[in-house]
Design a protein around this motif. Structure first.
Motif, PDB file in Angstrom:
ATOM      1  N   PHE A 211       0.869  -1.131   0.147  1.00  0.00           N
ATOM      2  CA  PHE A 211       0.174  -0.132  -0.143  1.00  0.00           C
ATOM      3  C   PHE A 211       1.033   1.222   0.140  1.00  0.00           C
ATOM      4  O   PHE A 211       0.679   2.332  -0.640  1.00  0.00           O
ATOM      5  N   SER A 212       1.978   1.244   0.443  1.00  0.00           N
ATOM      6  CA  SER A 212       2.890   2.164   0.576  1.00  0.00           C
ATOM      7  C   SER A 212       3.220   2.593  -0.925  1.00  0.00           C
ATOM      8  O   SER A 212       3.295   3.573  -1.170  1.00  0.00           O
ATOM      9  N   VAL A 213       3.922   1.346  -1.468  1.00  0.00           N
ATOM     10  CA  VAL A 213       4.165   1.440  -2.803  1.00  0.00           C
ATOM     11  C   VAL A 213       3.002   2.188  -3.882  1.00  0.00           C
ATOM     12  O   VAL A 213       3.379   2.930  -4.820  1.00  0.00           O
ATOM     13  N   GLU A 214       1.865   1.659  -3.448  1.00  0.00           N
ATOM     14  CA  GLU A 214       0.672   2.264  -4.327  1.00  0.00           C
ATOM     15  C   GLU A 214       0.544   3.868  -3.803  1.00  0.00           C
ATOM     16  O   GLU A 214      -0.657   4.182  -4.355  1.00  0.00           O
ATOM     17  N   GLY A 215       1.133   4.411  -3.057  1.00  0.00           N
ATOM     18  CA  GLY A 215       0.858   5.687  -2.713  1.00  0.00           C
ATOM     19  C   GLY A 215       0.187   5.971  -1.495  1.00  0.00           C
ATOM     20  O   GLY A 215      -0.281   7.359  -1.205  1.00  0.00           O
ATOM     21  N   LYS A 216      -0.231   5.013  -0.714  1.00  0.00           N
ATOM     22  CA  LYS A 216      -1.253   5.225   0.473  1.00  0.00           C
ATOM     23  C   LYS A 216      -0.140   5.744   1.634  1.00  0.00           C
ATOM     24  O   LYS A 216       0.704   5.302   1.863  1.00  0.00           O
ATOM     25  N   LYS A 217      -0.789   6.585   2.336  1.00  0.00           N
ATOM     26  CA  LYS A 217      -0.355   7.103   3.630  1.00  0.00           C
ATOM     27  C   LYS A 217      -0.388   6.029   4.714  1.00  0.00           C
ATOM     28  O   LYS A 217      -1.458   5.998   5.481  1.00  0.00           O
ATOM     29  N   VAL A 218       0.614   5.520   5.017  1.00  0.00           N
ATOM     30  CA  VAL A 218       0.338   4.419   6.079  1.00  0.00           C
ATOM     31  C   VAL A 218       1.066   4.534   7.609  1.00  0.00           C
ATOM     32  O   VAL A 218       2.363   5.010   7.562  1.00  0.00           O
ATOM     33  N   LEU A 219       0.360   4.467   8.512  1.00  0.00           N
ATOM     34  CA  LEU A 219       0.951   4.257   9.840  1.00  0.00           C
ATOM     35  C   LEU A 219       1.186   2.836  10.504  1.00  0.00           C
ATOM     36  O   LEU A 219       0.033   2.207  10.432  1.00  0.00           O
ATOM     37  N   HIS A 220       2.335   2.167  10.709  1.00  0.00           N
ATOM     38  CA  HIS A 220       2.680   1.008  10.774  1.00  0.00           C
ATOM     39  C   HIS A 220       2.925   1.045  12.672  1.00  0.00           C
ATOM     40  O   HIS A 220       3.998   1.464  12.944  1.00  0.00           O
ATOM     41  N   ILE A 221       2.005   0.118  13.443  1.00  0.00           N
ATOM     42  CA  ILE A 221       2.285   0.300  14.949  1.00  0.00           C
ATOM     43  C   ILE A 221       2.557  -1.195  15.369  1.00  0.00           C
ATOM     44  O   ILE A 221       1.929  -1.948  14.884  1.00  0.00           O
ATOM     45  N   ASP A 222       3.647  -1.214  16.255  1.00  0.00           N
ATOM     46  CA  ASP A 222       3.609  -2.577  17.010  1.00  0.00           C
ATOM     47  C   ASP A 222       3.841  -2.281  18.512  1.00  0.00           C
ATOM     48  O   ASP A 222       4.606  -1.538  18.762  1.00  0.00           O
ATOM     49  N   ARG A 223       3.046  -3.044  19.385  1.00  0.00           N
ATOM     50  CA  ARG A 223       3.425  -2.941  20.845  1.00  0.00           C
ATOM     51  C   ARG A 223       4.492  -3.384  21.278  1.00  0.00           C
ATOM     52  O   ARG A 223       5.210  -3.152  22.382  1.00  0.00           O
ATOM     53  N   ASN A 224       5.344  -4.253  20.481  1.00  0.00           N
ATOM     54  CA  ASN A 224       6.412  -4.981  20.990  1.00  0.00           C
ATOM     55  C   ASN A 224       7.759  -4.105  20.321  1.00  0.00           C
ATOM     56  O   ASN A 224       7.580  -3.054  19.479  1.00  0.00           O
ATOM     57  N   ASP A 225       8.848  -4.387  21.312  1.00  0.00           N
ATOM     58  CA  ASP A 225      10.010  -3.400  20.733  1.00  0.00           C
ATOM     59  C   ASP A 225      10.952  -4.091  20.029  1.00  0.00           C
ATOM     60  O   ASP A 225      12.208  -3.902  19.702  1.00  0.00           O
ATOM     61  N   TYR A 226      10.344  -5.256  19.123  1.00  0.00           N
ATOM     62  CA  TYR A 226      11.255  -5.893  18.150  1.00  0.00           C
ATOM     63  C   TYR A 226      10.133  -6.199  17.069  1.00  0.00           C
ATOM     64  O   TYR A 226       8.855  -6.074  17.311  1.00  0.00           O
ATOM     65  N   TYR A 227      10.688  -6.462  15.837  1.00  0.00           N
ATOM     66  CA  TYR A 227       9.762  -6.804  14.612  1.00  0.00           C
ATOM     67  C   TYR A 227       9.551  -8.270  14.438  1.00  0.00           C
ATOM     68  O   TYR A 227      10.066  -9.261  15.034  1.00  0.00           O
ATOM     69  N   GLY A 228       8.281  -8.495  13.866  1.00  0.00           N
ATOM     70  CA  GLY A 228       7.958  -9.931  13.449  1.00  0.00           C
ATOM     71  C   GLY A 228       6.738 -10.546  14.431  1.00  0.00           C
ATOM     72  O   GLY A 228       6.062 -11.423  13.760  1.00  0.00           O
ATOM     73  N   GLY A 229       6.441  -9.887  15.459  1.00  0.00           N
ATOM     74  CA  GLY A 229       5.237 -10.330  16.076  1.00  0.00           C
ATOM     75  C   GLY A 229       5.407 -12.056  16.419  1.00  0.00           C
ATOM     76  O   GLY A 229       6.341 -12.346  16.947  1.00  0.00           O
ATOM     77  N   GLU A 230       4.203 -12.542  16.278  1.00  0.00           N
ATOM     78  CA  GLU A 230       4.376 -13.918  16.596  1.00  0.00           C
ATOM     79  C   GLU A 230       5.281 -14.845  15.568  1.00  0.00           C
ATOM     80  O   GLU A 230       5.519 -15.911  16.039  1.00  0.00           O
ATOM     81  N   CYS A 231       5.912 -14.336  14.610  1.00  0.00           N
ATOM     82  CA  CYS A 231       6.752 -15.043  13.874  1.00  0.00           C
ATOM     83  C   CYS A 231       7.998 -14.174  13.968  1.00  0.00           C
ATOM     84  O   CYS A 231       8.997 -14.038  12.968  1.00  0.00           O
ATOM     85  N   ALA A 232       8.403 -13.841  14.859  1.00  0.00           N
ATOM     86  CA  ALA A 232       9.812 -13.001  15.356  1.00  0.00           C
ATOM     87  C   ALA A 232      10.996 -14.223  15.390  1.00  0.00           C
ATOM     88  O   ALA A 232      10.674 -15.481  15.639  1.00  0.00           O
TER      89      ALA A 232
END
Length: 458
Positions: free
Chosen positions: A23-44
């Protein structure tokens, strides 16, 4: 967070990161939030200390296992097929410039408690120990049909209509026996169970073709895997958006902001139940819609089964795997005498996920009984002696609505498979629910070309 966005994405699992990037590449303004202090969530991907904290009641790893920083262990390991659509998405979003991939050495299937390479070419079919004398020729004819099939050339169809005839009918046409059907359906087409046999054959034929063309791309195996673990994938998307932010033209075209370690206190909706924003502390970020993983939307999901996984540290390659530094092994449901396949994914120091002379193997399946750990024992036995083992059972969540009426779009939990086929299906499904159109990757200019065009215009 005072700005208004087109889309808010919650969680940094792969599904969320891929959609954020698209969606970012398509020109949408995206806010990406994660409660964790690392990337990946349950697939970290976790280091050794994080793994012990999570599964060993906060204990510390023994010094004999080596340095903490040498470990990047996936909670949910999965491999990509070299020619699959998800890889094309990574290329499309330029994420591949930040990640290095390495081939997985082996693709294997277990029969009668012995593991053998999955034959993917005519030559391999003729020499495979999985096939009897007469069955080799039938498998050869089937694989030649798959490789030669062209939709526009009716002479390659062998009188078959892939949209009307079931896969069982195609098997019958080529005289393929149940043993060959087992590795074609489960180890090549990667179906989760045998229900595919009663559905139109096109999907299975296309999946087998994907497997074959992926093997042809690099050689011994169809699978690739990122150095330093799957946690590199969401980080790659973050680096991509960070890079765009500092290129004037691109930041005008693309929009994307990452916020880690940010609590999500409430999902804000209006009186009709439509999404309006996300509350964090005293601030509310507003957007037209939200996409997120199930952990952020407990009232929008239901449990549809469970997955049992065992992460195992080994000081040797898996026995009878030709000393492979990495491999996928599938134990088909019939071989395990159960309803679902058992999956083994194994990587090593070659992939920078553990110290030299160590391997990390994960065994997983869908839970069918009240004793889930016993359900993976057939896979555990194939591993040989185990240095450390971390078992866990997790719920499989699915959304209870499509999200169109509330503008809240929820992804599914990651299944027991050791590949990304079902993950990409979820990505395509959410994209279509959000946009109303199919996900089609259009050729676009590279970052360098777009930056050069911007500079030339100045």
């Amino acid at each position: 967070m005072d700005e208004e966005y087109d889309i808010i994405v919650l969680g940094t699992g792969l599904v969320e990161c891929v959609l954020s990037g698209i969606f970012s590449v398509e020109g949408k303004k995206v806010l990406h939030i994660d409660r964790n202090d690392y990337y990946g969530g349950e697939c970290a991907s976790l280091n050794l200390t994080q793994l012990y904290r999570m599964f060993k009641d906060g204990g510390s790893p023994p010094e004999a296992l080596g340095r903490d920083r040498d470990y990047n262990i996936d909670l949910i390991p999965k491999f990509m097929m070299a020619n699959e659509e998800l890889v094309k998405v990574l290329v499309y979003t330029d994420v591949t410039r930040y990640i290095e991939f390495k081939l997985i050495s082996g693709s294997m299937v277990c029969r009668d408690q012995k593991i053998s390479k999955v034959p993917a070419t005519v030559t391999e079919a003729l020499t495979s120990p999985l096939l009897g004398f007469f069955e080799k020729r039938r498998a050869k004819n089937f694989l030649e049909f798959v490789g030669n099939y062209k939709e526009e050339d009716i002479s390659t169809h062998k009188g078959l209509n892939l949209d009307k005839q079931t896969m069982s009918a195609v098997y019958e046409h080529f005289g393929v026996d149940s043993n060959t059907q087992e590795f074609i359906g489960h180890a090549m087409a990667l179906h989760l169970d045998d229900s595919y046999k009663h559905k139109p054959a096109r999907e299975t034929i296309e999946r087998v073709l994907l497997y074959v063309t992926s093997v042809a791309k690099y050689g011994s195996s169809p699978y690739i895997y990122p150095l330093y673990g799957l946690g590199e994938l969401p980080q790659g998307f973050a680096r991509f958006l960070y890079f765009l932010f500092y290129i004037p033209l691109l930041s005008a075209i693309y929009g994307g902001t990452y916020m880690l370690n940010t609590p999500v206190d409430d999902i804000v909706v209006d009186e009709s139940g439509k999404f309006t924003g996300v509350k964090s502390g005293e601030e509310v970020a507003k957007a037209k819609l939200v996409i997120g993983d199930p952990s952020y939307f407990k009232n929008k999901v239901k449990v549809e089964g469970k997955v049992v996984r065992a992460i195992c540290l080994l000081d040797h390659p898996i026995p009878n795997s030709a000393d492979a530094d990495s491999t996928q092994i599938i134990i088909p449901q019939a071989q395990a005498n159960r309803k679902h396949d058992i999956y083994i994914a194994c990587v090593s120091s070659t992939h920078n996920v553990c110290p030299k002379n160590y391997w990390v193997a994960s065994v997983s399946t869908i839970v069918e009984t009240d004793a889930p750990e016993k359900e993976i024992e057939l896979g555990i036995k194939l591993l040989g002696p185990i240095k450390e083992r971390f078992d866990y059972v997790s719920d499989l969540y699915v959304p209870v609505e499509d999200g169109r009426s509330s503008n809240i779009f929820v992804s599914k939990s990651y299944d027991a498979t050791s590949h990304f086929v079902s993950v990409y299906e979820d990505i395509k499904d959410i994209y279509k629910r959000v946009t109303g159109t199919d996900l089609v990757l259009k050729k676009r200019s590279t970052v360098e070309e777009e930056q050069a065009a911007f500079e030339a215009a100045q």
